[in-house]
Design an enzyme around this catalytic site. Structure first.
Site, short mmCIF file in Angstrom:
data_model
loop_
_atom_site.label_atom_id
_atom_site.label_comp_id
_atom_site.label_asym_id
_atom_site.label_seq_id
_atom_site.Cartn_x
_atom_site.Cartn_y
_atom_site.Cartn_z
N TYR A 68 0.83 -1.22 0.00
CA TYR A 68 0.00 0.00 0.00
C TYR A 68 0.86 1.27 0.00
CZ TYR A 68 -3.68 -3.35 0.99
OH TYR A 68 -4.54 -4.43 0.91
N GLU B 246 -15.84 -11.47 -10.72
CA GLU B 246 -14.71 -12.19 -11.32
C GLU B 246 -14.33 -11.58 -12.67
OE1 GLU B 246 -12.90 -14.08 -9.67
OE2 GLU B 246 -14.27 -14.29 -7.98
N HIS C 232 -12.02 -8.70 -12.51
CA HIS C 232 -10.59 -9.05 -12.44
C HIS C 232 -10.03 -9.26 -13.85
CE1 HIS C 232 -10.25 -9.43 -8.12
NE2 HIS C 232 -11.13 -10.39 -8.02
N HIS D 209 -10.05 -17.82 2.74
CA HIS D 209 -8.86 -16.97 2.64
C HIS D 209 -7.86 -17.20 3.78
CE1 HIS D 209 -12.08 -15.29 0.30
NE2 HIS D 209 -11.22 -14.58 -0.41
O1 X8Z Z 1 -13.20 -14.19 -2.41
C1 X8Z Z 1 -13.93 -13.42 -2.99
C2 X8Z Z 1 -14.06 -13.49 -4.50
C3 X8Z Z 1 -12.81 -13.92 -5.16
S1 X8Z Z 1 -11.57 -12.70 -5.10
C4 X8Z Z 1 -15.14 -14.50 -4.85
N1 X8Z Z 1 -14.67 -12.53 -2.30
C5 X8Z Z 1 -14.62 -12.44 -0.84
C6 X8Z Z 1 -15.20 -13.66 -0.17
O2 X8Z Z 1 -15.83 -14.49 -0.86
O3 X8Z Z 1 -15.05 -13.81 1.04
C7 X8Z Z 1 -15.55 -11.51 -2.87
C8 X8Z Z 1 -16.05 -10.70 -1.72
C9 X8Z Z 1 -15.41 -11.21 -0.47
ZN ZN Z 2 -11.99 -11.02 -6.26
#
Ligand code: X8Z
Ligand code: ZN
Length: 653
Positions: free
Chosen positions: A221, A379, A382, A508
């Site tokens: 950042y 998507e 992106h 994530h």
């Molecule tokens: O992970 C994602 C996308 C892919 S970059 C589907 N998102 C986050 C999630 O699913 O937790 C989009 C919004 C938040």
């Molecule tokens: Zn995304």
């Protein structure tokens, strides 16, 4: 005494020597820049080739989780890391900080941070293997339905089964079962791996001269005060969140009774989403105007026989209408837009750049639902970014920052979601808008946008403290629930312990993907939208005919060209420069999202007053202990007392 003339002479000689040195130095640096440019041509070529090889191997594994594909991916990753390390050693031999050419200096600066490839080979392999293992545990996890008798039906996966149950079931016991079993299937298996992951990630960060991995995550950042800026944004947005939270709690209490307390945090399993990160799926029984006919986009898409491909074609048509680029033929040939029946894969939606300027793909287990319709736009946003910056040098083929990348598709979806647009593309009947229906619509959007903010923020608050050592592995889970309570005002459906590891139930966390990007995106997308709608002549703050939530930039090439200009920059300049191109502003600004939701915010405040709703929340009565045994020993009193590791922050106004 030295004659004056000699002093003057000496001074002149010194001055000439000095000038000569400077000139020589400049000549040197010019020569070095020349050499650096040639070096960079070769390095960029190698980086592209390696990034392409790696993406191919990663795609092969992510779309077919076999051991063979995993081994192939790990092997290529190690080879690429070795090349990167060698290149980095050469990069550091240049005096790149003194280069006069900004572009050159910036590329070298980016190459000068090596990342996890700095680890010794064995440790690099170990770290990659740990992340793949956690991701695989997550992606292959299956659970049984609530009343299963034999193990035969125990094949429910997150996408589509569990997502669907969380979205549509109104049976609190079924929701609790699904919520718990999902976490049981992943958490305990990942806990030990996660601890090793933290150690190795920190070791890599330190080899790059960062204090720990949180600092490494934040360095992109390019602002030492970025954390403070984000904190200030959250402080500005919190009052709006508290209003929607209080209203939803009132409605859930009407629906589910005493399992939802009047003043406490909301039970996380009742909000329509596995992580309670978006609440739009419970909108149906809490609309501001329940008697006004509400459109159900999922039902409309199904009724109109939309397929996954058609959803993406609809999204592409929007991008094309604003003068952005069509998806290349390879996109349609190589993407995976539906869940394959015959193999395991990572279903979490993703967009891929193969770094050859031609191959771009999406992998998404698309279901025909309103949520997935929006995710398809996300998507494709992106991919559109990839396409616009594809001719930049390798190091600049990124978003201005990762929050920008996440914001593009969502920005488009803000227009798509407006009643005006859905009518234009034939998804809604062409009737005159009822203002009450418009507010219902704004409320539904608020349930997926405003509610996301604290979740988007706390995911990395939790990880930053782990990387910095402030939270130790003994407190992973209880700290998680402390933050969930403090920021979101939600609580688990049952007591938790450190034998659980609930964060691992979120993609994530196990996949090593930073999350602050989404919080930033949810602020930026409204800032972008406001500017583009102003440019399109569709937003005037004091004109009820031109409100932000009704703006649709479809077919508006003035807006599209401005967006294109920003996307084309990639990360060639610091992000405030990119932001300025689009908005004229150089800082992130929460008033975009606040302006957008102003009519809703006003309605919520009045409604909460009318209902005498408590704003904020008292401490949860759920506890978090070291062991499950402790929970049993303390029960039943455990359900009324809190322990020191447990949720500890009262959030009320
Ligand atoms: O992970 C994602 C996308 C892919 S970059 C589907 N998102 C986050 C999630 O699913 O937790 C989009 C919004 C938040
Ligand atoms: Zn995304």
């Amino acid at each position: 005494m030295i004659p004056r003339i000699i002093i003057c002479h000496l001074a002149l000689v010194c001055f000439l020597i000095y000038c000569d040195k400077i000139l020589a130095k400049d000549a040197n640096i010019e020569e070095e820049e020349y050499e650096a440019r040639n070096f960079l041509i070769l390095l960029n070529r190698q980086s592209e080739r390696d990034a392409n090889r790696l993406a191919i191997a990663q795609w092969a594994y992510a779309s077919n989780l076999t051991d063979e594909n995993l081994q192939a991916q790990l092997a290529i990753a190690s080879e690429v890391a070795k090349n990167e390390k060698e290149a980095w050693q050469r990069v550091t031999q240049f005096n790149w900080q003194r280069f006069s050419d900004y572009n050159l200096r910036r590329q070298f600066q980016k190459y000068s941070v090596l990342g996890t490839s700095a680890l010794p080979e064995e440790k690099f392999k170990q770290l990659n293997k740990i992340i793949s293992d956690m991701e695989t545990i997550y992606s292959k996890a299956k659970i049984c339905p609530k009343d299963s008798k034999d193990g035969k039906e125990c094949n429910l996966s997150l996408e589509p089964d569990l997502t669907q149950i969380l979205a549509v079931s109104r049976d609190a016991e079924e929701l609790k079962h699904t919520w718990l079993k999902w976490r049981d299937a992943i958490g305990p298996k990942c806990r030990g791996l996660y601890k090793d992951y933290v150690e190795l990630s920190n070791e890599a960060a330190r080899l790059n001269d960062f204090t720990d991995n949180s600092q490494y995550w934040l360095h992109d950042y390019e602002d030492p005060n970025f954390k403070t800026a984000v904190f200030n944004l959250w402080e500005q947005l919190k009052p709006l969140y508290l209003q929607i939270h209080a209203y939803v709690r009132t409605k859930l209490r009407e629906k589910y009774g005493d399992i939802v307390s009047e003043k406490g945090p909301i039970p996380a399993h009742l909000l329509g989403n596995m992580w309670a990160q978006t609440w739009n799926n419970v909108a149906e029984f809490m609309l501001p105007y329940p008697d006004v006919r509400d459109h159900n986009l999922t039902a409309i898409l199904i009724e109109k026989n939309y397929t996954a491909t058609e959803i993406f074609k609809t999204s592409e048509a929007f991008f094309k209408s604003i003068n952005l680029t069509a998806m290349p033929e390879t996109f349609w040939n190589n993407s995976i837009l539906e869940k394959p029946a015959n193999r395991e894969l990572i279903c979490h939606a993703s967009a891929w750049d193969f770094y050859d300027g031609k191959d771009f793909r999406i992998k998404q287990c698309t279901e025909v639902t309103d949520e997935q319709f929006i995710t398809a736009h996300h998507e494709m946003g992106h991919i559109e970014y990839f396409l616009q910056y594809k001719d930049q040098p390798f190091q600049f083929r990124e978003g201005a920052n990762d929050g920008f990348h996440e914001a593009i598709g969502d920005l488009i979806a803000l227009s798509v979601n407006s009643n005006k647009h859905l009518k234009k593309i034939g998804l809604l009947p062409n009737e005159k808008d009822d203002p009450k229906g418009v507010l219902n619509n704004l409320f539904k959007l608020g349930l997926s946008k405003i509610t996301f903010l604290p979740f988007g923020y706390l995911m990395d608050l939790w990880r930053w403290d782990i990387f910095s050592g402030k939270t130790t592995s003994e407190d992973y889970n209880c700290k998680w629930w402390e933050l969930r309570e403090k920021y979101q005002g939600v609580e688990p459906p049952v007591d938790r312990s450190e034998e659980d590891f609930d964060p691992a139930g979120k993609y994530h966390i196990v996949a090593d993907v930073p999350y602050l990007r989404y919080f930033i995106s949810f602020v930026l997308q409204y800032q972008f939208h406001r500017s583009l709608c102003e440019k399109a002549g569709q937003y005037e703050p004091n004109n009820v005919e031109k409100q932000l939530h009704e703006c649709d930039i479809y077919e508006n090439t003035v807006a599209g060209n401005l967006l294109k200009q920003m996307l084309e920059m990639g990360s060639s300049k610091p992000w405030p420069d990119a932001l300025e191109v689009l908005t004229g502003q150089r800082t992130m600004d929460a008033t975009g999202i606040l302006d957008f939701f102003k009519p809703l915010s006003k309605w919520l405040e009045e409604e909460n007053k009318k209902n005498n709703a408590f704003i904020g929340w008292e401490r949860s009565k759920k506890v978090c202990t070291r062991t499950r045994q402790e929970l049993l020993e303390n029960s039943p009193s455990s359900s009324t007392s809190t322990v020191s590791e447990g949720p500890s922050t009262t959030e009320s106004t």
